[in-house]
Design a protein around this motif. Structure first.
Motif, mmCIF file in Angstrom:
data_model
loop_
_atom_site.group_PDB
_atom_site.id
_atom_site.type_symbol
_atom_site.label_atom_id
_atom_site.label_comp_id
_atom_site.label_asym_id
_atom_site.label_seq_id
_atom_site.Cartn_x
_atom_site.Cartn_y
_atom_site.Cartn_z
ATOM 1 N N GLY A 14 61.981 42.619 56.318
ATOM 2 C CA GLY A 14 60.539 42.401 56.564
ATOM 3 C C GLY A 14 60.391 40.899 55.686
ATOM 4 O O GLY A 14 59.578 40.373 56.440
ATOM 5 N N ASP A 84 61.949 44.721 64.003
ATOM 6 C CA ASP A 84 62.409 44.967 62.572
ATOM 7 C C ASP A 84 62.410 46.637 62.132
ATOM 8 O O ASP A 84 61.454 47.098 62.413
ATOM 9 C CB ASP A 84 61.734 44.304 61.594
ATOM 10 C CG ASP A 84 61.547 44.894 60.124
ATOM 11 O OD1 ASP A 84 62.265 45.670 59.995
ATOM 12 O OD2 ASP A 84 60.565 44.109 59.581
ATOM 13 N N ARG A 127 60.565 46.430 44.416
ATOM 14 C CA ARG A 127 59.807 45.821 45.578
ATOM 15 C C ARG A 127 58.059 46.374 45.536
ATOM 16 O O ARG A 127 58.174 47.623 45.182
ATOM 17 C CB ARG A 127 60.418 46.535 46.940
ATOM 18 C CG ARG A 127 59.263 45.969 48.131
ATOM 19 C CD ARG A 127 60.044 46.357 49.605
ATOM 20 N NE ARG A 127 60.367 47.711 49.734
ATOM 21 C CZ ARG A 127 60.879 48.130 50.867
ATOM 22 N NH1 ARG A 127 61.201 47.115 51.524
ATOM 23 N NH2 ARG A 127 61.074 49.209 51.051
ATOM 24 N N ARG A 160 55.914 51.297 47.640
ATOM 25 C CA ARG A 160 56.213 52.427 48.755
ATOM 26 C C ARG A 160 56.564 53.759 48.321
ATOM 27 O O ARG A 160 57.242 54.102 47.508
ATOM 28 C CB ARG A 160 56.940 52.217 49.854
ATOM 29 C CG ARG A 160 56.437 51.043 50.872
ATOM 30 C CD ARG A 160 57.294 50.444 51.825
ATOM 31 N NE ARG A 160 58.252 51.299 52.334
ATOM 32 C CZ ARG A 160 59.153 50.821 53.059
ATOM 33 N NH1 ARG A 160 59.128 49.465 53.855
ATOM 34 N NH2 ARG A 160 60.166 51.562 53.674
HETATM 35 MG MG MG Z 1 60.863 46.527 55.741
#
Ligand code: MG
Ligand code: AP5
Length: 219
Positions: A14, A84, A127, A160
């Motif tokens: 990403g 992706d 992340r 996430r």
């Molecule tokens: Mg990704």
């Protein structure tokens, strides 16, 4: 030009794909981003996909293939796509070749972003991504200027659900046990190039561009 970026979870697909697609003038199409958008919008596809994603499992091929082939058949993808996270299975790869073939197109280049597993785990635990456009940050290596806010669009950053707990290990197991079979599929077509993803973000970007230029010369 149609390019596939393959890499384990946290390898930087990403991070690299957003800027690479912009510099090549092609569309970045990320299957995970499409699923997360469907989940946010509460669509039937989103509800079905959520159960798999939260457990770190692959969403079934039939749902994934129809979603991605539908997206890449839209007019803004006509000059090319940077895929992706798709394909991840041989069934998906075959469906992609058939779908592109029907439109008189093909995959030109498949890039594998190589990163060791211990580095992947560290990256994923730090992340954060933005709610509006899925821009990627990392509290250790790429923090936003204002904590919790996206530099580019001002939206809120979040972690996430599949970057926590057992789902992370499960996703890495799937990549190293199952997705790796794609390497033979694309190596047999003479389209696979490996790129060292265990460098700084700028260095990886340079290596990817070099691999794409090498691939263009081969075409
Ligand atoms: Mg990704
Ligand atoms: P998806 O959203 O595709 O997630 P993923 O494959 O698990 O990949 P990630 O997004 O976690 O990693 P990335 O390579 O994009 O890394 P990033 O750039 O963010 O899929 C999610 C789920 O959807 C799947 O588990 C599955 O359930 C479902 N799904 C999706 N596609 C599917 C398919 N085809 N079939 C079936 N199911 C599907 O970088 C990670 C972190 O590292 C960031 O914090 C970043 O800042 C940092 N970082 C990046 N590069 C560097 C660097 N060079 N140095 C230091 N830090 C770096």
């Amino acid at each position: 030009m149609n390019i596939i970026l393959i890499g384990a979870q946290g390898s930087g697909k990403g991070t690299q794909a957003q800027r690479l697609a912009a510099s090549l003038g092609i569309r970045h199409v990320a299957s995970g981003d499409l699923f997360r958008k469907a989940i946010d919008e509460g669509t039937e596809l989103g509800q079905k996909a959520k159960t798999y994603i939260d457990q770190g499992k692959l969403v079934p091929d039939n749902l994934t293939v129809s979603m991605v082939l539908g997206r890449i058949s839209e007019p803004d993808c006509a000059s090319g796509v940077l895929l992706d996270g798709f394909p991840r299975t041989i069934v998906q790869a075959q469906a992609l070749d058939e779908g592109l073939g029907r439109a008189g197109q093909r995959i030109d280049c498949v890039l594998y972003l190589e990163v060791p597993r211990n580095v992947l785990l560290k990256r994923l635990s730090g992340r954060y991504i933005c709610k509006a456009n899925q821009h990627v940050y990392n509290i250790n290596t790429r923090p936003p200027k204002v904590p919790g806010i996206c530099d580019l669009d001002g939206s809120e950053l979040y972690q996430r659900s599949d970057d926590r707990g057992e789902a992370v290990q499960k996703r890495l197991d799937i990549f190293f046990n199952e997705t790796v079979h794609l390497f033979d599929y694309y190596a047999n077509q003479g389209k696979l190039a490996a790129v060292n993803g265990n460098q700084g973000i700028e260095e990886v970007a340079g290596s990817l561009l070099k691999a794409i230029n090498d691939c263009r010369e081969d075409v």
